[in-house]
Enzyme design. Structure first.
Site, PDB file in Angstrom:
ATOM      1  N   ASP A  85      15.943 -47.419  21.890  1.00  0.00           N
ATOM      2  CA  ASP A  85      16.658 -47.192  20.624  1.00  0.00           C
ATOM      3  C   ASP A  85      18.131 -47.460  20.955  1.00  0.00           C
ATOM      4  O   ASP A  85      18.424 -48.172  21.939  1.00  0.00           O
ATOM      5  CB  ASP A  85      16.423 -45.751  20.117  1.00  0.00           C
ATOM      6  CG  ASP A  85      16.937 -45.536  18.689  1.00  0.00           C
ATOM      7  OD1 ASP A  85      16.285 -45.998  17.747  1.00  0.00           O
ATOM      8  OD2 ASP A  85      18.006 -44.914  18.508  1.00  0.00           O
ATOM      9  N   LYS A 120      10.670 -38.588  19.003  1.00  0.00           N
ATOM     10  CA  LYS A 120      11.941 -39.237  19.342  1.00  0.00           C
ATOM     11  C   LYS A 120      12.562 -38.469  20.493  1.00  0.00           C
ATOM     12  O   LYS A 120      12.307 -37.275  20.661  1.00  0.00           O
ATOM     13  CB  LYS A 120      12.891 -39.201  18.140  1.00  0.00           C
ATOM     14  CG  LYS A 120      13.984 -40.238  18.213  1.00  0.00           C
ATOM     15  CD  LYS A 120      13.490 -41.614  17.776  1.00  0.00           C
ATOM     16  CE  LYS A 120      14.543 -42.679  17.954  1.00  0.00           C
ATOM     17  NZ  LYS A 120      14.135 -43.950  17.318  1.00  0.00           N
TER      18      LYS A 120
HETATM   19  P1  NDP Z   1      21.706 -50.933  20.106  1.00  0.00           P
HETATM   20  O1  NDP Z   1      22.225 -49.887  21.014  1.00  0.00           O
HETATM   21  O2  NDP Z   1      21.113 -52.161  20.676  1.00  0.00           O
HETATM   22  O3  NDP Z   1      22.855 -51.371  19.088  1.00  0.00           O
HETATM   23  C1  NDP Z   1      23.478 -50.442  18.259  1.00  0.00           C
HETATM   24  C2  NDP Z   1      24.606 -51.125  17.528  1.00  0.00           C
HETATM   25  O4  NDP Z   1      25.093 -50.243  16.528  1.00  0.00           O
HETATM   26  C3  NDP Z   1      25.789 -51.437  18.449  1.00  0.00           C
HETATM   27  O5  NDP Z   1      26.441 -52.579  17.970  1.00  0.00           O
HETATM   28  C4  NDP Z   1      26.645 -50.189  18.286  1.00  0.00           C
HETATM   29  O6  NDP Z   1      28.021 -50.387  18.552  1.00  0.00           O
HETATM   30  C5  NDP Z   1      26.440 -49.870  16.826  1.00  0.00           C
HETATM   31  N1  NDP Z   1      26.633 -48.431  16.629  1.00  0.00           N
HETATM   32  C6  NDP Z   1      25.978 -47.417  17.263  1.00  0.00           C
HETATM   33  N2  NDP Z   1      26.445 -46.237  16.845  1.00  0.00           N
HETATM   34  C7  NDP Z   1      27.412 -46.515  15.950  1.00  0.00           C
HETATM   35  C8  NDP Z   1      28.273 -45.717  15.178  1.00  0.00           C
HETATM   36  N3  NDP Z   1      28.226 -44.371  15.257  1.00  0.00           N
HETATM   37  N4  NDP Z   1      29.133 -46.349  14.337  1.00  0.00           N
HETATM   38  C9  NDP Z   1      29.174 -47.701  14.255  1.00  0.00           C
HETATM   39  N5  NDP Z   1      28.391 -48.502  14.982  1.00  0.00           N
HETATM   40  C10 NDP Z   1      27.529 -47.928  15.809  1.00  0.00           C
HETATM   41  O7  NDP Z   1      20.652 -50.183  19.153  1.00  0.00           O
HETATM   42  P2  NDP Z   1      19.491 -50.814  18.261  1.00  0.00           P
HETATM   43  O8  NDP Z   1      19.907 -52.135  17.724  1.00  0.00           O
HETATM   44  O9  NDP Z   1      18.233 -50.694  19.006  1.00  0.00           O
HETATM   45  O10 NDP Z   1      19.415 -49.739  17.072  1.00  0.00           O
HETATM   46  C11 NDP Z   1      20.182 -49.867  15.880  1.00  0.00           C
HETATM   47  C12 NDP Z   1      19.546 -49.022  14.775  1.00  0.00           C
HETATM   48  O11 NDP Z   1      18.211 -49.471  14.532  1.00  0.00           O
HETATM   49  C13 NDP Z   1      19.414 -47.520  15.079  1.00  0.00           C
HETATM   50  O12 NDP Z   1      19.541 -46.800  13.877  1.00  0.00           O
HETATM   51  C14 NDP Z   1      17.984 -47.405  15.584  1.00  0.00           C
HETATM   52  O13 NDP Z   1      17.470 -46.086  15.432  1.00  0.00           O
HETATM   53  C15 NDP Z   1      17.291 -48.387  14.658  1.00  0.00           C
HETATM   54  N6  NDP Z   1      16.012 -48.896  15.127  1.00  0.00           N
HETATM   55  C16 NDP Z   1      15.892 -49.537  16.321  1.00  0.00           C
HETATM   56  C17 NDP Z   1      14.664 -50.041  16.707  1.00  0.00           C
HETATM   57  C18 NDP Z   1      14.491 -50.844  17.956  1.00  0.00           C
HETATM   58  O14 NDP Z   1      13.414 -51.411  18.135  1.00  0.00           O
HETATM   59  N7  NDP Z   1      15.490 -50.959  18.824  1.00  0.00           N
HETATM   60  C19 NDP Z   1      13.450 -49.838  15.888  1.00  0.00           C
HETATM   61  C20 NDP Z   1      13.717 -49.230  14.620  1.00  0.00           C
HETATM   62  C21 NDP Z   1      14.936 -48.760  14.270  1.00  0.00           C
HETATM   63  P3  NDP Z   1      28.690 -49.814  19.912  1.00  0.00           P
HETATM   64  O15 NDP Z   1      28.325 -50.794  20.962  1.00  0.00           O
HETATM   65  O16 NDP Z   1      30.144 -49.772  19.603  1.00  0.00           O
HETATM   66  O17 NDP Z   1      28.106 -48.447  20.156  1.00  0.00           O
END
Ligand code: NDP
Length: 451
Positions: free
Chosen positions: A170, A130
């Site tokens: 991510d 990561k």
């Molecule tokens: P994005 O950046 O596309 O979206 C993240 C979302 O989560 C946004 O809406 C963001 O809001 C919100 N968020 C982030 N940090 C926080 C926080 N501290 N508190 C509340 N809301 C928060 O990321 P992904 O959708 O790619 O990833 C989301 C999760 O899925 C993560 O845990 C990631 O590790 C996991 N994941 C992702 C994969 C992928 O293929 N993308 C694969 C496997 C797991 P804001 O805009 O306000 O920051």
């Protein structure tokens, strides 16, 4: 659990905590795995002698570097970059890059550790890694994001490669950032290879990669529900997040007949009791991916929805919860709310979104509960498929990729059932996922000698 096993767990965790002080997310992720695999290790003393678990918790390599860049006004900023290469026993390192202000070594290490087990579960040959930076892309111009990505990749490029380490997206790293990172990598190395995944379709990307984590989560959830004769049809679903994973989880759940009633970001959540529709989803895609707006705008556009600033969605009663935002976003009180509201299934799209206390509540109440390393593995699995297509110089159809994705999620579910079925017939998905992943990685580690 017998006293000897408990003593082994506490002794092991004592060493991990002493060696990695203050890294609470890393400790949390390690403890969850150790609690699942300790009985197996004790039954197989060669794993104790070989110190296999001790090797997995010590990353093979950690790279920390300075990332200097200038904003549009010419002011200089210095961020910190990371790449944690945890374990390459079953394939080249593979794992996403996160850009978020909260990024630190503990978060990078927990994610790389989780990724090692997740990648083993996918059945594809990928090790665990990561990376990321404490850079916050929110509010930055495209030009600022590009300069940051170029600076980040200038250092990272020395440590990655198509057969060495293949990063992906991510939190905070989507198609735009992968484009800038790939462009700089290609320029520095003068080679067009599949060193990053999540690429654009015209330059080596795979169909269905953007959808894969959210769709895979729903395929896995369908299988969990089927063990109790249930399905998504007519179920109320709470989703957190509004990013890549949340968007496609929402779209698939809706298409499978569910009423998706919430989405969120770090400022608050929206509750739409009428549920998402194709038209509302199109709005969300445009709002988040093109305009980069905030989820509260949804409630301004659709009067059926209410915006709750500063809160998480878990107070809204639902049948199925799909946390898709970030780590530790479901705490004990949130879990109690979900159980009280009649929730029957929690499947994690995010990595480690439930705290240990929340997991205890879910398991104690007999809910179907799946950890992210099993239910969100569709993303990295499809990244693995993108690597295969790049190596073969081929481009598969969406149907072909979807067939693979469904099969992989089904295989992961079967592995969880195989290793996680308890004496009373219920499936402990945490134990199943950890044990299945561990057995594969441990076998490869012992086969390859002391390296
Ligand atoms: P994005 O950046 O596309 O979206 C993240 C979302 O989560 C946004 O809406 C963001 O809001 C919100 N968020 C982030 N940090 C926080 C926080 N501290 N508190 C509340 N809301 C928060 O990321 P992904 O959708 O790619 O990833 C989301 C999760 O899925 C993560 O845990 C990631 O590790 C996991 N994941 C992702 C994969 C992928 O293929 N993308 C694969 C496997 C797991 P804001 O805009 O306000 O920051």
């Amino acid at each position: 659990m017998d006293q000897f096993t408990q003593k082994y767990i506490e002794g092991f965790m004592g060493d991990v905590i002493a060696k990695n002080p203050g890294e609470k997310e890393f400790h949390q992720a390690v403890r969850e795995v150790v609690e699942s695999v300790a009985p197996y290790i004790i039954e197989n003393p060669q794993l104790l002698d070989q110190k296999v678990l001790e090797r997995i918790v010590e990353p093979e390599r950690i790279i920390i570097f300075r990332v200097p860049w200038t904003d549009d006004r010419g002011e200089i900023h210095i961020n910190r970059g990371f790449r944690v290469q945890c374990c390459s026993a079953i394939g080249p390192y593979k794992g996403g890059i996160r850009f978020h202000a909260s990024v630190n070594l503990s978060i990078m290490k927990f994610l790389a550790f989780e990724q090692t087990f997740k990648n083993a579960l996918t059945t594809l040959p990928m090790g665990g890694a990561k990376g990321g930076s404490d850079f916050n892309p929110r509010g930055k111009s495209d030009a600022e994001v590009m300069r940051f990505c170029q600076s980040f990749m200038t250092e990272l490029s020395r440590h990655i490669g198509a057969d060495t380490d293949v990063p992906a997206g991510d939190i905070g790293v989507g198609g735009r950032e992968i484009g800038y990172l790939f462009g700089q990598y290609k320029r520095l190395r003068d080679e067009f290879t599949g060193t990053l995944t999540g690429k654009g379709l015209a330059w080596g990307g795979s169909l269905l990669r953007p959808e894969a984590t959210g769709y895979g989560l729903c395929y896995f959830t369908e299988q969990m529900l089927a063990t109790r004769g249930e399905s998504f049809k007519g179920k109320k679903v709470d989703i957190s997040g509004a990013g890549n994973v949340a968007q496609y989880a929402a779209q698939k759940a809706m298409r499978l007949g569910a009423i998706v009633q919430t989405l969120s970001d770090s400022d608050g959540f929206i509750y739409d009791p009428e549920g998402l529709t194709e038209e509302k989803m199109a709005y969300v895609f445009e709002l988040k991916n093109i305009r980069r707006g905030r989820i509260k705008e949804y409630a301004q556009k659709y009067p059926s929805a209410t915006y709750y600033p500063g809160e998480r969605p878990w107070r809204i009663a639902c049948d199925i919860a799909l946390p898709c935002a970030t780590q530790n976003e479901i705490e004990k009180a949130d879990a109690e709310n979900l159980v009280k509201g009649g929730c029957i299934c929690v499947a994690e799209g995010a990595n480690m979104p439930s705290t240990p206390d929340a997991i205890k509540i879910f398991q104690g109440a007999g809910l179907l509960y799946s950890p992210g390393k099993a239910s969100n593995a569709g993303g990295v699995a499809t990244s693995g498929l993108e690597m295969s297509q790049n190596s073969m110089r081929q481009h598969w159809t969406a149907e072909e990729v979807d067939t693979y994705l469904r099969r992989i999620m089904s295989d992961i579910h079967a592995a969880c059932v195989k290793y996680g079925t308890e004496a009373d017939g219920t499936v402990n998905y945490v134990k199943g996922a950890n044990l299945a992943g561990f057995i594969k990685v441990a076998g490869a580690i012992t086969d390859q000698g002391l390296v």
